[in-house]
Enzyme design. Structure first.
Site, PDB file in Angstrom:
ATOM      1  N   LYS A  47      56.326  22.224  26.789  1.00 52.29           N
ATOM      2  CA  LYS A  47      55.839  21.511  25.447  1.00 52.29           C
ATOM      3  C   LYS A  47      54.358  21.705  25.453  1.00 52.29           C
ATOM      4  O   LYS A  47      54.117  22.015  24.257  1.00 52.29           O
ATOM      5  CB  LYS A  47      56.316  19.996  25.678  1.00 52.29           C
ATOM      6  CG  LYS A  47      57.567  19.779  25.764  1.00 52.29           C
ATOM      7  CD  LYS A  47      57.751  18.174  26.083  1.00 52.29           C
ATOM      8  CE  LYS A  47      59.513  18.167  26.145  1.00 52.29           C
ATOM      9  NZ  LYS A  47      59.687  16.795  26.989  1.00 52.29           N
ATOM     10  N   GLN A  91      57.590  11.128  29.369  1.00 50.70           N
ATOM     11  CA  GLN A  91      58.468  12.281  29.766  1.00 50.70           C
ATOM     12  C   GLN A  91      59.363  11.173  30.836  1.00 50.70           C
ATOM     13  O   GLN A  91      59.351  10.680  31.638  1.00 50.70           O
ATOM     14  CB  GLN A  91      57.844  13.241  30.543  1.00 50.70           C
ATOM     15  CG  GLN A  91      58.748  14.308  31.082  1.00 50.70           C
ATOM     16  CD  GLN A  91      59.396  15.296  30.056  1.00 50.70           C
ATOM     17  OE1 GLN A  91      58.895  15.407  29.053  1.00 50.70           O
ATOM     18  NE2 GLN A  91      60.666  15.543  30.137  1.00 50.70           N
ATOM     19  N   ASP A 114      59.118  11.503  20.016  1.00 48.99           N
ATOM     20  CA  ASP A 114      60.673  11.589  20.696  1.00 48.99           C
ATOM     21  C   ASP A 114      61.650  10.871  19.856  1.00 48.99           C
ATOM     22  O   ASP A 114      62.906  11.137  20.123  1.00 48.99           O
ATOM     23  CB  ASP A 114      60.732  11.061  22.146  1.00 48.99           C
ATOM     24  CG  ASP A 114      60.454  12.260  23.330  1.00 48.99           C
ATOM     25  OD1 ASP A 114      60.518  13.485  22.776  1.00 48.99           O
ATOM     26  OD2 ASP A 114      60.043  11.961  24.440  1.00 48.99           O
TER      27      ASP A 114
END
Ligand code: NDP
Length: 274
Positions: A47, A91, A114
């Protein structure tokens, strides 16, 4: 036919780069990682790499595995307030003593790139999405790139996680497919998968969907990433199916699209603040 993710991802990333250049400021993406899960470390690395390639300022915030949950929550609060941060990711998975739901709900919905905050998931299900989780978004991009008919077709999704199964079902439904969602309690799974014109599999079990479970000519999107015998395999038994179905490979299918769509969400978050 093999449906590769790379060309689709590249065209998305090119557009993100162009969009970032047009902003007049550098968007900031904060990635919070807790503990030392090796797969998470790899994903975060990817990422950050894509962020830097597209002109996004990606920053990692790493907490030790035994940090108390309140420490993570106060970091999220700080990043919510930080005007240089436009998008934020925590995460997953988190260590067992932390409540993922509580943490995800703490992220400002405007920075939730997200798309896992209940507000963003709710918007998706009500048909007016803002941030759509990156993997399901990538799946729809891939289906569109390879000119897959969705409207009026039978779509079967195996897996019902908030990150993949549920949101991709909503997107397929929004695109007018007839959608079935299967999970661990589904009886006679093969009877369902056989009906699929479009089959999306997000289970997390190596080669779980076998050749006999798929109709000839179906489009199969394999989301699974499983490490076995030192290599990555999907949730679908790829080899016998590649001549029978239109199918995504693992690796090189959905994976690259996930990261590309995440960058697109960061651009969107920054554009909203312009
Ligand atoms: P989860 O573990 O959260 O969900 C797995 C789902 O599979 C659950 O809904 C579960 O059902 C269902 N399931 C388990 N066993 C069966 C069974 N025997 N029959 C039918 N359904 C079953 O996983 P995720 O959705 O987060 O991820 C799935 C896979 O996708 C993983 O391999 C993950 O690594 C990969 N992944 C890949 C990404 C990418 O970018 N390519 C991104 C995200 C994930 P139940 O709800 O009943 O327990």
């Amino acid at each position: 036919m093999i449906l590769k993710g790379k060309p689709v991802a590249s065209s998305i990333l090119d557009k993100v780069k162009e969009g970032v250049e047009g902003l007049g400021f550098q968007p900031g993406l904060a990635i919070v990682r807790v503990g030392n899960d090796p797969a998470s470390e790899i994903y975060v690395g990817k990422k950050l790499k894509r962020a830097s390639e597209t002109g996004i300022n990606g920053k990692e915030f790493h907490l030790p595995a035994d940090s108390p949950e309140k420490e993570l929550l106060s970091l999220v609060d700080e990043l919510n307030q930080d005007k240089g941060i436009h998008g934020m990711i925590v995460q997953l998975p988190l260590p067992a003593h932390m409540r993922a739901d509580a943490v995800l709900q703490r992220i400002s919905p405007e920075k939730d790139v997200d798309g896992l905050h209940p507000e963003n998931l709710g918007r998706l299900f009500s048909g007016s999405p803002r941030f759509v989780p990156a993997t399901p978004q990538g799946i729809m991009e891939l289906l569109s790139y390879y000119e897959t008919e969705i409207e009026g077709r039978n779509a079967v999704v195996v897996g019902r996680s908030s990150m993949v199964g549920k949101p991709v079902s909503a997107l397929l439904l929004n695109a007018n497919a007839t959608v079935e969602i299967c999970h661990s309690r589904t009886k006679e799974l093969a009877a369902h998968t056989h009906r699929a014109d479009v089959l999306v599999v997000a289970v997390g079990k190596p080669r779980f969907i076998t050749e006999d479970m798929v109709r000839e000519g179906a489009t199969v999107v394999d989301v699974g990433i499983n490490r076995t015998e030192g290599k990555l395999v999907g949730d679908v038994d790829f080899e016998p199916l590649k001549g029978k179905a239109r199918i995504t490979p693992v690796p090189g299918g959905v994976g690259p699209l996930t990261v590309a769509c995440l960058m697109r969400n960061v651009l969107m978050a920054a554009q909203e603040k312009k």
